[in-house]
Motif scaffolding. Structure first.
Motif, short mmCIF file in Angstrom:
data_model
loop_
_atom_site.label_atom_id
_atom_site.label_comp_id
_atom_site.label_asym_id
_atom_site.label_seq_id
_atom_site.Cartn_x
_atom_site.Cartn_y
_atom_site.Cartn_z
N SER A 211 0.93 -1.11 0.41
CA SER A 211 0.00 -0.13 -0.16
C SER A 211 0.96 0.92 -0.04
CB SER A 211 -0.50 0.35 1.30
OG SER A 211 -1.82 -1.32 1.22
N ASN B 249 0.51 3.25 -2.84
CA ASN B 249 -1.06 4.38 -2.35
C ASN B 249 -2.01 3.14 -2.53
OD1 ASN B 249 -2.84 6.10 -2.21
ND2 ASN B 249 -2.45 6.99 -3.68
N PRO C 272 -4.07 0.66 -1.01
CA PRO C 272 -5.04 0.80 -0.09
C PRO C 272 -5.27 -1.02 -0.01
CG PRO C 272 -6.33 2.28 -0.54
CD PRO C 272 -4.96 2.48 -1.44
N GLY D 252 -3.46 -3.87 -1.81
CA GLY D 252 -2.36 -3.74 -0.77
C GLY D 252 -3.03 -5.27 0.51
N SER E 104 -2.64 -2.30 6.09
CA SER E 104 -3.03 -1.55 4.60
C SER E 104 -3.16 -0.11 4.86
CB SER E 104 -3.83 -2.67 4.18
OG SER E 104 -3.70 -2.20 2.83
N THR F 68 -0.93 3.04 3.31
CA THR F 68 -0.99 3.95 2.53
C THR F 68 -1.72 5.71 3.16
OG1 THR F 68 -3.30 2.48 1.72
CG2 THR F 68 -3.41 4.97 0.85
N SER G 13 -6.06 -9.25 -6.70
CA SER G 13 -5.53 -7.93 -6.17
C SER G 13 -4.55 -7.09 -7.57
CB SER G 13 -4.31 -8.34 -5.35
OG SER G 13 -3.82 -9.14 -5.57
N ILE H 212 -5.29 -3.05 -8.26
CA ILE H 212 -4.40 -2.68 -8.16
C ILE H 212 -3.70 -1.43 -10.00
CG2 ILE H 212 -2.35 -3.78 -8.95
CD1 ILE H 212 -0.90 -2.93 -6.85
N GLU I 109 -6.32 1.81 -9.00
CA GLU I 109 -6.28 2.71 -7.51
C GLU I 109 -4.49 2.62 -8.60
OE1 GLU I 109 -7.26 0.75 -3.45
OE2 GLU I 109 -5.80 -0.62 -4.49
#
Length: 547
Positions: free
Chosen positions: A176, A180, A182, A185, A209, A213, A395, A399, A402
């Motif tokens: 995280s 950046n 969360p 992560g 997590s 962040t 994940s 990601i 994000e």
């Protein structure tokens, strides 16, 4: 009062994840791992800026292209020499520890990882990433976080469940803080490292997590790693077949990338063995090859975010996307085969973005009236290759969102990621990390039923001679003379096939002495005792994963 404290301490050690107090420890671990990830990233930036002489690291590839050719060659070679010396002095095998070792620690070592070798690996990866190595920073960061959680677990004398959950907290915070991200992560820790989604792990891992962040956002602000163009329009129903095909292509590209790394590693190991080359020279030779490539293609340097950003914004031509993707795979294989350190996630993002861009340029060129933005294919490809390499479709999908801040194209990314992981998992052992472990003889890919046997030494389960063995000494010696026996240091992984093939109810256990000396009879391992130990371990694992 003392009894109350002692009881609380025992609860924390053995049933920590279910206790509210444990969440505060998770928060502290998240803060520690977050700062460790931040310091590692800052250290890379500082050393990279010092070595290459530029302050604008977002344009490192462009700046490196203006350097004299001998600097492009010397810098990676110098980094390789430094890495080789560090690994020679502080490791016994010249190998950098990374995510695969964290997964092994979670499964087989109660959530602990090596410390001395881990520190050496962190230093090696720092130098590698700062001097032109073509890998990513997530692998070293995950292992650094795992060292923090291992230290805490040792202080608490935590059992396996608590140790693994502390490890998950540290990994989640590190990922995280690095990206950046969360949500991703937390899910990365569950999906890749712990490899289960038990409810008792979820709350503390999310707390850690979130802490990681916050550390990232205090340092860099609430900004995404990549900025996409203003529109990612999607004619989804018409384009769905194209994204299905892209998923298959990305799965194959991921397999090529994984196999290229292992093929290069095997080749370099054979050469090293044949000519008797000291293993500390190996990173230097890899650095020389990388430097030679960087003279003409500086895009291979470092994590590759500048080139990834160019691909996501459509600023590369078709031939550039294809050539850069091929060169990046080659550069990653050279770096990792040279034992220079770093991870595979960031390179996989770059290769995926380039693959997706090339596919998108072709697809939108063939069907211009039925296509959305070709940069959408770069985004989907980025997630698909990374997911297939990591073996983490959930994940990785998150990601990607994000990292880019684009949540509107979820269907395209999900379809591409699902197909790519389905394709790649049939051609490798589920992921790059699990394939790495399989090559070392650590069988985690098939699940607990495959690796739990390796956790029990025969000496732990056998019946010693000072107990009721129900096996006569004469019968044992007869089997020993026939070559049917087990070393006391062997594991049940070796023992169980012997029972299956021989049909025996017991096998004698011996301690091997020096050459020419008869073995020492220690006891007998009974099939029923081995099965009981195995069943207890399976039951404990199932309880942990479903609690």
């Amino acid at each position: 009062m003392a009894n109350v404290f002692a009881r609380g301490w025992q609860l924390l050690r053995h049933r920590g994840p279910s206790q509210v107090q444990f969440w505060f420890i998770a928060l502290l671990i998240g803060i520690g791992a977050g700062f460790a990830a931040l310091l590692f990233r800052r250290a890379i930036d500082w050393l990279q800026a010092s070595v290459y002489g530029t302050e604008d690291l977002s344009q490192l590839h462009s700046f490196a292209g203006t350097l004299d050719w001998f600097w492009a060659l010397i810098i990676p070679m110098g980094g390789g020499i430094a890495v080789g010396v560090i690994l020679y002095l502080f490791t016994t095998d010249g190998r950098v520890r990374s995510v695969a070792d964290v997964i092994e620690g979670a499964a087989l070592h109660d959530g602990r990882v090596e410390r001395k070798e881990g520190l050496a690996s962190a230093a090696s990866s720092l130098i590698t990433l700062s001097t032109g190595g073509s890998t990513g920073r997530e692998g070293p960061v995950v292992h650094i976080a795992a060292m923090i959680s291992s230290w805490v677990s040792n202080v608490l004398h935590a059992d396996g469940i608590t140790g693994r959950d502390l490890l998950g907290c540290a990994v989640a915070a590190a990922v995280s803080a690095s990206f950046n991200a969360p949500i991703a992560g937390a899910l990365f820790a569950l999906e890749v490292v712990l490899r289960h989604f038990a409810l008792h792990s979820f709350a503390p891992i999310v707390v850690a997590s979130a802490a990681g962040t916050v550390i990232n956002r205090l340092a860099f602000g609430d900004v995404t790693e990549f900025t996409l163009p203003g529109t990612t329009a999607l004619e989804f129903y018409l384009e769905l077949p194209a994204f299905l095909i892209l998923g298959m292509v990305c799965g194959l590209v991921a397999v090529v990338m994984i196999r290229a790394i292992f093929w290069a590693d095997d080749l370099e190991s054979r050469i090293q063995s044949r000519i008797g080359m000291p293993y500390w020279i190996r990173p230097m030779l890899a650095g020389a090859l990388l430097g030679a490539m960087a003279i003409f293609f500086p895009h291979i340097i470092g994590v590759g975010y500048e080139t990834t950003s160019l691909a996501l914004t459509g600023q590369l031509l078709l031939w550039q996307a294809i050539v850069y993707a091929m060169l990046k795979v080659l550069a990653v294989a050279i770096t990792m085969a040279g034992r220079m350190g770093g991870g595979v996630f960031s390179p996989a993002l770059m290769v995926g973005a380039l693959t997706g861009l090339a596919f998108g340029l072709i697809a939108t060129g063939l069907f211009p009236n039925h296509s959305g933005a070709f940069t959408l294919y770069a985004l989907a490809g980025m997630g698909a290759v990374a997911a297939a390499v990591l073996g983490a479709p959930i994940s990785t999908t998150l990601i990607v969102f994000e990292l880019t801040g684009d949540w509107q194209t979820g269907l395209a990314v999900m379809v591409t990621v699902s197909i790519s992981t389905a394709v790649s998992s049939r051609l490798v052992d589920r992921s790059f990390f699990l394939t790495q472990l399989e090559r070392r003889g650590v069988h985690l890919a098939a699940g607990p039923q495959a690796y739990l046997l390796a956790m029990f030494r025969v000496s732990q389960v056998m019946r010693p001679w000072d107990a009721e063995t129900a096996a006569s000494e004469d019968a044992c010696w007869k089997l020993v003379e026939e070559g049917v026996y087990l070393n006391a240091n062997a594991t049940l992984e070796t023992a169980m096939p012997m029972f299956d093939t021989s049909g025996l109810t017991f096998v004698p256990v011996v301690a091997l002495r020096g050459e020419g000396q008869p073995p020492e009879l220690r006891g007998a391992l009974f099939h029923v005792d081995a099965l009981k130990a195995y069943n207890r371990a399976l039951a404990a694992t199932a309880e942990e994963e479903h609690s």
